[in-house]
Write a protein that holds these residues in place. Sequence first.
Motif, PDB file in Angstrom:
ATOM      1  N   PRO A 233      75.302  38.399 -31.948  1.00  0.00           N
ATOM      2  CA  PRO A 233      75.073  39.786 -30.816  1.00  0.00           C
ATOM      3  C   PRO A 233      73.702  40.068 -30.465  1.00  0.00           C
ATOM      4  O   PRO A 233      73.276  40.665 -29.542  1.00  0.00           O
ATOM      5  N   ARG A 234      72.803  39.801 -31.567  1.00  0.00           N
ATOM      6  CA  ARG A 234      71.456  40.059 -31.167  1.00  0.00           C
ATOM      7  C   ARG A 234      70.704  39.229 -30.171  1.00  0.00           C
ATOM      8  O   ARG A 234      69.641  39.516 -29.543  1.00  0.00           O
ATOM      9  N   VAL A 235      71.137  37.907 -29.847  1.00  0.00           N
ATOM     10  CA  VAL A 235      70.885  37.211 -28.671  1.00  0.00           C
ATOM     11  C   VAL A 235      70.956  38.132 -27.546  1.00  0.00           C
ATOM     12  O   VAL A 235      69.788  38.093 -26.761  1.00  0.00           O
ATOM     13  N   TRP A 236      71.835  38.814 -27.411  1.00  0.00           N
ATOM     14  CA  TRP A 236      71.971  39.518 -26.035  1.00  0.00           C
ATOM     15  C   TRP A 236      71.069  40.694 -26.206  1.00  0.00           C
ATOM     16  O   TRP A 236      70.824  41.187 -25.066  1.00  0.00           O
ATOM     17  N   GLU A 237      70.789  41.270 -27.130  1.00  0.00           N
ATOM     18  CA  GLU A 237      69.957  42.370 -27.155  1.00  0.00           C
ATOM     19  C   GLU A 237      68.573  41.733 -26.826  1.00  0.00           C
ATOM     20  O   GLU A 237      67.776  42.399 -26.026  1.00  0.00           O
ATOM     21  N   ALA A 238      68.107  40.648 -27.557  1.00  0.00           N
ATOM     22  CA  ALA A 238      66.505  39.871 -27.128  1.00  0.00           C
ATOM     23  C   ALA A 238      66.721  39.721 -25.752  1.00  0.00           C
ATOM     24  O   ALA A 238      65.539  39.624 -25.109  1.00  0.00           O
ATOM     25  N   SER A 239      67.599  39.259 -25.264  1.00  0.00           N
ATOM     26  CA  SER A 239      67.833  38.489 -23.755  1.00  0.00           C
ATOM     27  C   SER A 239      67.592  39.720 -22.761  1.00  0.00           C
ATOM     28  O   SER A 239      67.086  39.478 -21.634  1.00  0.00           O
ATOM     29  N   GLY A 240      67.891  40.899 -23.337  1.00  0.00           N
ATOM     30  CA  GLY A 240      67.638  41.933 -22.237  1.00  0.00           C
ATOM     31  C   GLY A 240      69.430  42.636 -21.756  1.00  0.00           C
ATOM     32  O   GLY A 240      69.480  43.331 -21.125  1.00  0.00           O
ATOM     33  N   HIS A 241      70.206  41.526 -21.997  1.00  0.00           N
ATOM     34  CA  HIS A 241      71.605  41.812 -21.270  1.00  0.00           C
ATOM     35  C   HIS A 241      72.300  43.146 -21.810  1.00  0.00           C
ATOM     36  O   HIS A 241      73.016  43.625 -20.936  1.00  0.00           O
TER      37      HIS A 241
ATOM     38  N   TYR B  24      67.904  28.645 -24.980  1.00  0.00           N
ATOM     39  CA  TYR B  24      66.532  29.289 -25.559  1.00  0.00           C
ATOM     40  C   TYR B  24      66.438  29.104 -27.294  1.00  0.00           C
ATOM     41  O   TYR B  24      65.744  28.697 -27.938  1.00  0.00           O
ATOM     42  N   VAL B  25      67.864  29.498 -27.745  1.00  0.00           N
ATOM     43  CA  VAL B  25      67.881  29.591 -29.163  1.00  0.00           C
ATOM     44  C   VAL B  25      68.096  28.166 -29.725  1.00  0.00           C
ATOM     45  O   VAL B  25      67.706  28.119 -31.132  1.00  0.00           O
ATOM     46  N   ASN B  26      68.169  27.231 -28.973  1.00  0.00           N
ATOM     47  CA  ASN B  26      68.114  25.834 -29.691  1.00  0.00           C
ATOM     48  C   ASN B  26      66.784  25.196 -29.249  1.00  0.00           C
ATOM     49  O   ASN B  26      66.565  24.017 -29.386  1.00  0.00           O
ATOM     50  N   PHE B  27      65.726  25.879 -28.942  1.00  0.00           N
ATOM     51  CA  PHE B  27      64.476  25.133 -28.382  1.00  0.00           C
ATOM     52  C   PHE B  27      64.006  24.482 -29.589  1.00  0.00           C
ATOM     53  O   PHE B  27      63.564  23.114 -29.457  1.00  0.00           O
ATOM     54  N   LEU B  28      63.767  25.039 -30.691  1.00  0.00           N
ATOM     55  CA  LEU B  28      63.200  24.266 -31.713  1.00  0.00           C
ATOM     56  C   LEU B  28      63.967  23.063 -32.268  1.00  0.00           C
ATOM     57  O   LEU B  28      63.533  22.126 -32.446  1.00  0.00           O
ATOM     58  N   ASN B  29      65.338  23.411 -32.225  1.00  0.00           N
ATOM     59  CA  ASN B  29      66.324  22.336 -32.839  1.00  0.00           C
ATOM     60  C   ASN B  29      66.052  20.994 -31.818  1.00  0.00           C
ATOM     61  O   ASN B  29      65.955  19.873 -32.365  1.00  0.00           O
ATOM     62  N   VAL B  30      66.260  21.300 -30.596  1.00  0.00           N
ATOM     63  CA  VAL B  30      66.227  20.120 -29.623  1.00  0.00           C
ATOM     64  C   VAL B  30      64.759  19.475 -29.455  1.00  0.00           C
ATOM     65  O   VAL B  30      64.696  18.248 -29.589  1.00  0.00           O
ATOM     66  N   LYS B  31      63.861  20.305 -29.797  1.00  0.00           N
ATOM     67  CA  LYS B  31      62.272  19.634 -29.556  1.00  0.00           C
ATOM     68  C   LYS B  31      62.045  18.851 -30.691  1.00  0.00           C
ATOM     69  O   LYS B  31      61.808  17.535 -30.580  1.00  0.00           O
ATOM     70  N   GLU B  32      62.805  19.327 -32.200  1.00  0.00           N
ATOM     71  CA  GLU B  32      62.472  18.490 -33.076  1.00  0.00           C
ATOM     72  C   GLU B  32      63.339  17.100 -33.249  1.00  0.00           C
ATOM     73  O   GLU B  32      62.907  16.299 -33.461  1.00  0.00           O
ATOM     74  N   ALA B  33      64.590  17.554 -32.881  1.00  0.00           N
ATOM     75  CA  ALA B  33      65.551  16.447 -32.986  1.00  0.00           C
ATOM     76  C   ALA B  33      65.221  15.453 -31.995  1.00  0.00           C
ATOM     77  O   ALA B  33      65.505  14.112 -32.267  1.00  0.00           O
TER      78      ALA B  33
ATOM     79  N   HIS C  18      62.902  36.218 -28.293  1.00  0.00           N
ATOM     80  CA  HIS C  18      63.779  35.536 -29.317  1.00  0.00           C
ATOM     81  C   HIS C  18      62.954  35.253 -30.621  1.00  0.00           C
ATOM     82  O   HIS C  18      63.429  35.460 -31.788  1.00  0.00           O
ATOM     83  N   THR C  19      61.705  35.105 -30.361  1.00  0.00           N
ATOM     84  CA  THR C  19      60.852  35.199 -31.427  1.00  0.00           C
ATOM     85  C   THR C  19      60.654  36.405 -32.191  1.00  0.00           C
ATOM     86  O   THR C  19      60.874  36.402 -33.422  1.00  0.00           O
ATOM     87  N   GLU C  20      60.408  37.398 -31.305  1.00  0.00           N
ATOM     88  CA  GLU C  20      60.372  38.925 -31.890  1.00  0.00           C
ATOM     89  C   GLU C  20      61.821  39.191 -32.641  1.00  0.00           C
ATOM     90  O   GLU C  20      61.706  39.684 -33.670  1.00  0.00           O
TER      91      GLU C  20
END
Length: 451
Positions: A72-80, A162-171, A285-287
């Motif tokens: 649920p924090r995803v949608w707080e971070a995104s502003g939704h 967005y929340v998978n940015f690091l996962n995808v970049k690294e993989a 999402h960083t914040e």
Amino acid sequence: MAKIDITEKVVSLAKRRGFVFQSSEIYGGLNGCWDYGPLGVEMLNNIKQSWWKEMTYRENIEGIDAAILMHPRVWEASGHVENFTDPMVDCKECKGRFRADQLEETDCGNKGYKGRKAIKCHQEGKFTEARNFNLMFKTFVGPLEDSSNVVYLRPETAQGIYVNFLNVKEASRQKLPFGIAQIGKAFRNEINTKNFLFRTREFEQMEMQFFIRPDEDEKWFEYWKEQRVNWFIKNGIPKEKLNIHVHEKLAHYAKAAVDIEYEFPFGFGEIEGIHNRTDFDLKRHTEYSGKKLEYFDDQTKERFTPFVIETSAGASRSFMAFLLNSYDEEEVVKENSDGTKSTEVRTVLHLHPSFAPIKAAVFPLVNRDGMQDIAANITEDLRNYMRVFYDDSGAVGRRYRRQDECGTPYCITVDSETLTNNTVTIRDRDTMAQERINKDNLVEFILKKIK
Ligand code: GAP
């Protein structure tokens, strides 16, 4: 033909031929939800596959398929949670609910006032004060229905990227610029659903987030705008039926935004948005997560939060645009059994062959002399490569008409000549021209045409 007739006719054809049905129809339907029938699901899959190939069959775009339910924090971070609202008013007379910003274009809810717009009721003081209504559907994880277990059905697929940015970049060991693409369901509790598949509560999106250096945002924004317009044109939408609407008023996350609009019978409507979302989402999402969604450039030795150019298309809305765009009623000359000629209207879907649900239909001219067996064998052969329909009932002319309504690009007929020289007729849906070809060359012939 009056423009409004086309939508009504297409909705009726969509049901008759099995493209789209009202959701839960036997219970009276569920507003804002639709089911794709046998031909519809095939066509929708073809559209999604075309988009998927276009976007991810490149070196610098990776695909993902994230879960619909997210933290649920995803949608707080995104502003939704805070901003994803529409202003809503209630009518004290008919008890209808309306979007306060769409009263000019929305019909009043009282069936007694035909053609009356809701703005009129507003002017007459029938509405409550506007209040903000959050469009996200809420549900609960686990057995306890309390506020600590609330989750949302995602209102856009973008956040899963967005929340998978690091996962995808690294993989995938991608370097900027690179993109992540996703197709999936999104849910919005729209106050007013309308216009068939245009504004629904459950729909599918085809989104791609392209991560770039901040100083390259204008270049990539222009690039993706052009690419996406070209995809619609290449798949059969005439250029003149498209419009680029530049947003003056921007969403909280955007630096620039344009809509690709299609000229629906009710007017121009957005089918895809191209947005410069800056570093808003990754920074938020960083914040909120405490994980640094940043990029380190090996060459310049800089560490920064990438900017994002988003391409956000509705699969369901695009489906509607492609379907409406393909619909035609044409007057054609018909040969009667006594040799005389007359005219009739044929309804045809001029779908791009790669989007057509059925690629070829196979008919034995008559059900004798082994024609059925030959036609059945041809059907089986073609089925290794494409979706095919076998039909041996009724006059051939009627069979052609049925396939025209389904948008089938090729109809193959086995006749008495086939028995002597192995050739069949193949009829083109759009020109209605027929040619004879050897039946052993059918696969190659059709595959070449439907690419
Ligand atoms: N991630 C950005 C985003 O979601 P949007 O403009 O709200 O942007 C993108 O939606 C696309 O999704 C739209 O262009 C449209 O094609 C589709 N879409 C949005 N809301 C929809 C709805 N209620 N019903 C059908 N399609 C919808």
